[in-house]
Design an enzyme around this catalytic site. Structure first.
Site, mmCIF file in Angstrom:
data_model
loop_
_atom_site.group_PDB
_atom_site.id
_atom_site.type_symbol
_atom_site.label_atom_id
_atom_site.label_comp_id
_atom_site.label_asym_id
_atom_site.label_seq_id
_atom_site.Cartn_x
_atom_site.Cartn_y
_atom_site.Cartn_z
ATOM 1 N N LYS A 148 -9.694 -6.759 -40.595
ATOM 2 C CA LYS A 148 -10.137 -8.055 -40.047
ATOM 3 C C LYS A 148 -9.604 -9.201 -40.908
ATOM 4 O O LYS A 148 -9.047 -10.168 -40.397
ATOM 5 C CB LYS A 148 -11.673 -8.103 -40.009
ATOM 6 N N ASN A 149 -9.786 -9.070 -42.224
ATOM 7 C CA ASN A 149 -9.433 -10.201 -43.093
ATOM 8 C C ASN A 149 -7.929 -10.374 -43.290
ATOM 9 O O ASN A 149 -7.489 -11.408 -43.788
ATOM 10 C CB ASN A 149 -10.160 -10.087 -44.440
ATOM 11 N N CYS A 185 -23.351 -20.522 -45.844
ATOM 12 C CA CYS A 185 -23.696 -19.375 -44.999
ATOM 13 C C CYS A 185 -24.624 -18.453 -45.778
ATOM 14 O O CYS A 185 -25.006 -18.771 -46.897
ATOM 15 C CB CYS A 185 -22.453 -18.666 -44.492
ATOM 16 N N ARG A 192 -20.256 -21.708 -50.300
ATOM 17 C CA ARG A 192 -18.886 -21.509 -49.835
ATOM 18 C C ARG A 192 -18.164 -22.801 -49.452
ATOM 19 O O ARG A 192 -17.774 -23.003 -48.303
ATOM 20 C CB ARG A 192 -18.858 -20.501 -48.685
ATOM 21 N N ASP A 244 -17.093 -7.528 -51.077
ATOM 22 C CA ASP A 244 -17.401 -7.073 -49.717
ATOM 23 C C ASP A 244 -17.881 -5.623 -49.662
ATOM 24 O O ASP A 244 -18.217 -5.128 -48.585
ATOM 25 C CB ASP A 244 -16.171 -7.247 -48.806
ATOM 26 N N ARG A 286 -19.052 -8.367 -35.884
ATOM 27 C CA ARG A 286 -17.995 -9.298 -36.293
ATOM 28 C C ARG A 286 -16.884 -8.576 -37.046
ATOM 29 O O ARG A 286 -15.751 -9.044 -37.070
ATOM 30 C CB ARG A 286 -18.575 -10.383 -37.212
#
Ligand code: EPZ
Length: 420
Positions: free
Chosen positions: A22-23, A116, A121, A307, A399
Site C-alpha cells: 500500500k505505502n 490522526c 503528524r 507499522d 484501508r
C-alpha cells in the site's frame, strides 16, 4: 459497518500470498501526475486507500481504471489542482499530490491533513522544503495554498527529521524542477527506493537511491514517460502474517515477499525463538518451544518499523518474561494497548514506552479498532484468545489489508466478516 468475528485457539497452517505494498503504491500513483503517458501499475493491493487515491486522481481529471490489481492512469487531461477536504480527511497520504501538482502546474491547493489517531503528524517539513524550492505557501481556510509561478527550482533540503512521505513528495517535485535538488536526511524505506527507481528508469538522474542523501536532476518541467510498474510486496502485511504464525505458534509460509525488506523482523523472530526459513520470495515461520521476551525500539528503515509495533505488542503477551517496547516515531501509537488490556493483556504504559508482561491468557471480547495497525494487533490477539471476539470499526483494516478474513480463513483461522 462491518465487524470481524474471530473464534480463538486454532493453529494455522499453509500458505498465504502477500499483496503489493500500500505505502509503495500511493506515491507511485502520485507520480503518475508527472507523466505524459498512460501508466500501467500492477500488483496494486485491492484496499480502500488505493481506491481513495484513484478517486482523488479522477477528481483532478485523470482517467483511471483498476481491475485485479492492475491499474491504468492517464493524467494528461488533469486541469483541476485542488485536493478537497472530503478526500484528504479520509486519507492523509493525499498529501502526496502536493509535490507533483505544484511541480507540474505551478500552483495547487491541498486540504491540510489534521492530526490522526497515532499523533499530530504535521506536514511542516514538506512545506518548508517546497518553500526552499521557490514556492510561496499559505494556509488559508484549512487548505495549503502553494504557488510557484516561475516553476520550482532545485535546492538543498535538509530534513530535521526523516519523513517518508516528505521525502517522496520532494523527490517527485524535484523530478520536474529546474536544476539539482539534494535531500539530506532522506528516508530510505523500500517504498521510497521504489519511487526513486521508477523515476530513474524513465530518465530522471537520481543518485544515492537507498541512502539518506538523494540528488535529483530535474527535467525543467518536461513531463516523464513512465514504464510499466510492478509494485513491491508489502513488508508490513508480511510482518503481520509472520506475527500471526508466531502468536499461534504455527508453521506457515508467506509467498511473494521481498525477503531483504524483512531482515530486521526476521532477526527479531529468530532471536526470540522461532525457526525461519527463507527462499527467493518466500518466508516460512516454524513453531518454537518458548517465546523469549524482547526489547524493541521503533526506528526509520532499516530499523524496526513503527507499522509493526502494535502486532509485536500482541505477540509479547505470549512471551516468557517482560517485554519493553519504545515507540520513537509517533507520540500516540499505543491505542491498541488499552484494547489488548480489555482482552486480558497486562501492559503498563509510560509515555512512549510500554512494558508487556508475558504468559498472559487472553480472552475474547468486543474490541474497537482505532487505526490500521492497531486493528491488526487486535486480530492477532483474537486468534489466540479463549472464546470469541468481535473487532469493530474494521474499516481501518480495510484501508490496508487485502481480504484479511479470506487469507486468515485459508490458513485455518475461524474468522468471519459480519454487519453490525
Ligand atoms: C509514512 O507516514 C507511512 N505512510 C506510515 O504508515 C508510517 O507509519 C510512517 O511513514 C513511518 O514509517 C505512508 O507511507 C503513506 P513520516 P508519514 O512523515 O510519511 C514527523 C500505515 O499504517 N513529521 O515519516 O506520514 C511525524 O509526525 C501508515 O501504513 C513532522 O514532524 O510519516 C513523525 O513523528 C501509518 N513533520 C515522523 O516525522 C513533517 O512534515 C515520521 O513521519 C512530517 C513528519
Amino acid at each position: 459497518m462491518d465487524f470481524l468475528w474471530i473464534a480463538g485457539g486454532r493453529k494455522l497452517s499453509g500458505n498465504v500470498r502477500i499483496s503489493g505494498s500500500k505505502n509503495a503504491s500511493l506515491p507511485l500513483l502520485g507520480a503518475t501526475l508527472l507523466a505524459k503517458n498512460r501508466v500501467q501499475l500492477t500488483n496494486l493491493p485491492n484496499v480502500v486507500d488505493i481506491v481513495t487515491f484513484l478517486s482523488l486522481l479522477s477528481r483532478l481529471g485523470a482517467e483511471t481504471t483498476m481491475q485485479n490489481g492492475e491499474a491504468f492512469v492517464e493524467t494528461l487531461g488533469v486541469r483541476e489542482t485542488k485536493a478537497v477536504y472530503d478526500i484528504v480527511r479520509k486519507m492523509r497520504a493525499s498529501i502526496l499530490v502536493l509535490g507533483p501538482l505544484l511541480a507540474r502546474f505551478g500552483h495547487c491547493e491541498v486540504s491540510l491533513p489534521g492530526g490522526c489517531a497515532i499523533g499530530a503528524r504535521p506536514v511542516d517539513l514538506h512545506l518548508r522544503a517546497f518553500e526552499k524550492m521557490g514556492a510561496e505557501i499559505r494556509i488559508q481556510s484549512g487548505y495549503i495554498n502553494a504557488k510557484a509561478p516561475k516553476g520550482l527550482k532545485g535546492a538543498v533540503i535538509d530534513f530535521d527529521k526523516i519523513t517518508v512521505t516528505g521525502t517522496e513528495n520532494v523527490v517527485m517535485a524535484a523530478a520536474l524542477a529546474k536544476g539539482t535538488t539534494t535531500i539530506q536526511n532522506a528516508a530510505c524505506e523500500p517504498e521510497v527506493v521504489q519511487l526513486c527507481e521508477v523515476l530513474h528508469n524513465c530518465g530522471v538522474g537520481i543518485c544515492g537511491i537507498g541512502t539518506n542523501e538523494l540528488t535529483i536532476e530535474g527535467s525543467g518541467g518536461e513531463l516523464l514517460n513512465l514504464a510499466p510498474i510492478s509494485v513491491i510486496s508489502d513488508r508490513i502485511e508480511a510482518g503481520t502474517y509472520l506475527c500471526a504464525g508466531a502468536i499461534t505458534n504455527s508453521d506457515i509460509t508467506l509467498s511473494h515477499v521481498c525477503v531483504k525488506h524483512l531482515y530486521t523482523i526476521l532477526d527479531l523472530l529468530r532471536t526470540i525463538g522461532f525457526g525461519i526459513e527463507t527462499g527467493d520470495d518466500f518466508v516460512r515461520i516454524l513453531p518454537c518451544n518458548k517465546i523469549a521476551s524482547f526489547e524493541l525500539h521503533t526506528a526509520e528503515y532499516p530499523g524496526f518499523p513503527t507499522d509493526l509495533q502494535a502486532q509485536f505488542m500482541a505477540l509479547a503477551t505470549q512471551a516468557e518474561g517482560e517485554t519493553l517496547i519504545e515507540e520513537r516515531l509517533f507520540e500516540n501509537r499505543f491505542m491498541h494497548a488499552v484494547e489488548l488490556q480489555r482482552m486480558g493483556a497486562k501492559i503498563e504504559l509510560e509515555g512512549n514506552k510500554a512494558r508487556i508482561f508475558g504468559r498472559q491468557t487472553l480472552f475474547g471480547a468486543d474490541v474497537m479498532a482505532t487505526d490500521l495497525r492497531a486493528s491488526s494487533a487486535l486480530v492477532l490477539a483474537a486468534l489466540i484468545a479463549e472464546g470469541e471476539s468481535r473487532i469493530h470499526r474494521i474499516y481501518h483494516l480495510d484501508r490496508g489489508y487485502e481480504r484479511i478474513e479470506e487469507k486468515l480463513s485459508a490458513l485455518g483461522a475461524m474468522v468471519k466478516r459480519s454487519k453490525e
